[in-house]
Design a protein around this motif. Structure first.
Motif, PDB file in Angstrom:
ATOM      1  N   ASP A  61       0.860  -1.260  -0.059  1.00 38.59           N
ATOM      2  CA  ASP A  61       0.094  -0.163  -0.026  1.00 38.59           C
ATOM      3  C   ASP A  61       0.678   1.349  -0.004  1.00 38.59           C
ATOM      4  O   ASP A  61       1.782   1.169   0.907  1.00 38.59           O
ATOM      5  N   TYR A  62       0.637   2.317  -0.728  1.00 41.72           N
ATOM      6  CA  TYR A  62       1.342   3.321  -1.009  1.00 41.72           C
ATOM      7  C   TYR A  62       0.289   4.611  -0.940  1.00 41.72           C
ATOM      8  O   TYR A  62      -0.515   4.827  -1.888  1.00 41.72           O
ATOM      9  N   ARG A  63       0.229   5.227  -0.169  1.00 42.99           N
ATOM     10  CA  ARG A  63      -0.658   6.504   0.314  1.00 42.99           C
ATOM     11  C   ARG A  63      -2.147   6.093  -0.143  1.00 42.99           C
ATOM     12  O   ARG A  63      -2.967   6.740  -0.799  1.00 42.99           O
ATOM     13  N   GLY A  64      -2.623   4.916   0.223  1.00 42.62           N
ATOM     14  CA  GLY A  64      -3.931   4.442   0.027  1.00 42.62           C
ATOM     15  C   GLY A  64      -4.358   3.508  -1.385  1.00 42.62           C
ATOM     16  O   GLY A  64      -5.132   3.156  -1.674  1.00 42.62           O
ATOM     17  N   ASP A  65      -3.157   3.558  -2.187  1.00 40.95           N
ATOM     18  CA  ASP A  65      -3.395   2.854  -3.486  1.00 40.95           C
ATOM     19  C   ASP A  65      -2.404   1.482  -3.407  1.00 40.95           C
ATOM     20  O   ASP A  65      -1.408   1.518  -2.889  1.00 40.95           O
TER      21      ASP A  65
END
Length: 109
Positions: A61-65
């Motif tokens: 997960d990266y910043r919600g993505d």
């Protein structure tokens, strides 16, 4: 922006860095990248890249993505390094000095 899988700069470099990017490619594209590295490496060039510690795939997960990660087995990386004209100078699994990343440092022969 460019795609590292298709880069062809028609020149060679003394150093190639693929940091926090290479492991976002799937297994097959990672295998193919070693020809790209070799095509851009001068004799004696340093190659540094980071991977996961073992063969596998994961979705992080990266910043919600969602963010895809993949790694080959260390033995396969070593074989690809050798086959593409590099030698391993250092390999550290989950290096605490590199934020827990698994690091490969290679030199072109």
């Amino acid at each position: 922006m460019g795609d590292m899988r298709n880069v062809s700069l028609d020149r060679r470099f003394g150093g190639i860095l693929s940091w926090d990017s290479f492991f976002h490619l799937d297994h097959e594209h990672q295998r193919r990248m070693f020809a790209v590295f070799a095509a851009h490496a001068s004799p004696g060039a340093m190659l540094m890249f980071n991977t996961g510690p073992q063969h596998g795939e994961a979705i992080g997960d990266y910043r919600g993505d969602p963010l895809y990660h993949a790694s080959l087995a260390p033995e396969e990386y070593q074989s690809l390094i050798n086959q593409s004209g590099f030698e391993t100078i250092d390999h550290v699994v989950e290096d605490p000095q590199a934020g827990g990343r698994t690091v490969w440092l290679c030199r072109s022969r």
